[in-house]
Design a protein around this motif. Sequence first.
Motif, mmCIF file in Angstrom:
data_model
loop_
_atom_site.group_PDB
_atom_site.id
_atom_site.type_symbol
_atom_site.label_atom_id
_atom_site.label_comp_id
_atom_site.label_asym_id
_atom_site.label_seq_id
_atom_site.Cartn_x
_atom_site.Cartn_y
_atom_site.Cartn_z
ATOM 1 N N GLY A 21 0.818 -1.212 0.000
ATOM 2 C CA GLY A 21 0.000 0.000 0.000
ATOM 3 C C GLY A 21 0.845 1.253 0.000
ATOM 4 N N GLU A 22 1.889 1.260 0.818
ATOM 5 C CA GLU A 22 2.775 2.416 0.868
ATOM 6 C C GLU A 22 3.526 2.592 -0.445
ATOM 7 O OE1 GLU A 22 5.355 2.191 4.210
ATOM 8 O OE2 GLU A 22 3.721 2.014 5.683
ATOM 9 N N VAL A 23 3.985 1.475 -1.008
ATOM 10 C CA VAL A 23 4.702 1.536 -2.289
ATOM 11 C C VAL A 23 3.784 2.077 -3.372
ATOM 12 C CG1 VAL A 23 5.888 0.212 -4.078
ATOM 13 C CG2 VAL A 23 6.253 -0.345 -1.672
ATOM 14 N N GLN A 24 2.532 1.589 -3.395
ATOM 15 C CA GLN A 24 1.584 2.023 -4.403
ATOM 16 C C GLN A 24 1.273 3.514 -4.299
ATOM 17 O OE1 GLN A 24 -0.921 -0.198 -6.865
ATOM 18 N NE2 GLN A 24 1.286 -0.126 -7.106
ATOM 19 N N GLU A 25 1.074 3.999 -3.089
ATOM 20 C CA GLU A 25 0.779 5.428 -2.923
ATOM 21 C C GLU A 25 1.959 6.279 -3.378
ATOM 22 O OE1 GLU A 25 -0.793 8.658 0.420
ATOM 23 O OE2 GLU A 25 -0.625 6.523 0.914
ATOM 24 N N SER A 26 3.169 5.818 -3.058
ATOM 25 C CA SER A 26 4.368 6.544 -3.489
ATOM 26 C C SER A 26 4.476 6.566 -5.000
ATOM 27 C CB SER A 26 5.611 5.891 -2.876
ATOM 28 O OG SER A 26 6.791 6.493 -3.368
ATOM 29 N N ILE A 27 4.146 5.426 -5.642
ATOM 30 C CA ILE A 27 4.194 5.345 -7.096
ATOM 31 C C ILE A 27 3.196 6.309 -7.715
ATOM 32 C CG2 ILE A 27 3.608 3.863 -9.067
ATOM 33 C CD1 ILE A 27 6.359 3.310 -7.991
#
Length: 352
Positions: free
Chosen positions: A25-31
């Motif tokens: 989830g954190e990776v996706q939001e950063s992307i």
Amino acid sequence: MDGTKLEYKGEEALTELEKLTMKPGEVQESILKGILERNGETEYLNKYMTKGSKDVGEFKRCVPVIMYNRIRPYIQRIANGEDSSLITGHPITEMLCRYVPGLDEGKAMYLYFVKAEMSTPSGLPARAVLRLGAVFASAFLRAISFLECNWANMCNDIRTGHLDTTITDPACRSAMSALLLSPNPHLASEIEGICSRPSWKGIVCHLWPRAKYIEAVVTGSMAQYIPSLEYYSDAKLPLVCPMYASSECYFGVNLKPLCDPADVAFTLLPNMGYFEFLPLGDNGKFALMEVDEEEDQVPKDKLVDLVDVRLGCYYELVVTTFAGRRAYFFLFRTHSVSDTCNCFRNCILKLC
């Protein structure tokens, strides 16, 4: 996978994959924030969002999930000479043929780069064919079919050391002249003995006896070609499907590449794009009545994030690429992960 290092091997690759999937989830939001920062000034996104906005919530509320027809006018404008900033924050250097008229009137040149030839410990070149394949199973079978129809001419060329006169393309003749340096009747007879067999069942193993596997996409629509691949290999070579991708971006990797094709599941890499999912019916059929045919888009209010997919459910994969477009692609079914490392729990999907 961090944007600067493009290749990881062995334990290093698994370590990086664990980092990416531990908190998807954190990776996706950063992307997604990175995508908006890169493309916030484009005409396309500014049509739906406040100019230069990097607000994830505004993006989800306002930017439609489209099909290609919605973006085609922009691509046509770029093909006619307008700046690529219409739809992307980075320069466009290449376009698919379907968007540019008249390309069938000329030739194309593609440059392929291959790894250096390996050597044995004694320094001898290792030239045996150890793996076979193509991007898609259908392409591999087309090559086998072509060989099946033309092996006699090929053997004659090898036996005489001269290319058949039916090959008229100057570039092709020039390239082959470097291979047909002199007659090789022994090799011609060896290939002829194999190809003249009454059945081509297992022909791949006879022509390339040291091959260890066939690598190609054999999932989704390519699954129909599995019986043919097994016929030509006599079911002796594993069918390896290591990854799934499209012209837009890579989606994921198969962590068990030697598994049976029917059991292939992909671990979605959360840094390859921003992934959302459109829930479908229990049988995986798309609810066509939910598509706005005039607007050519699907309802964005029904989308769920990667970390919110449910086991055993069917979804249409929606991808926002680094170019800032939000479009849907493939039908997936979430996969049971009871036999898989927990750190990949939110990222494993099965292509239907």
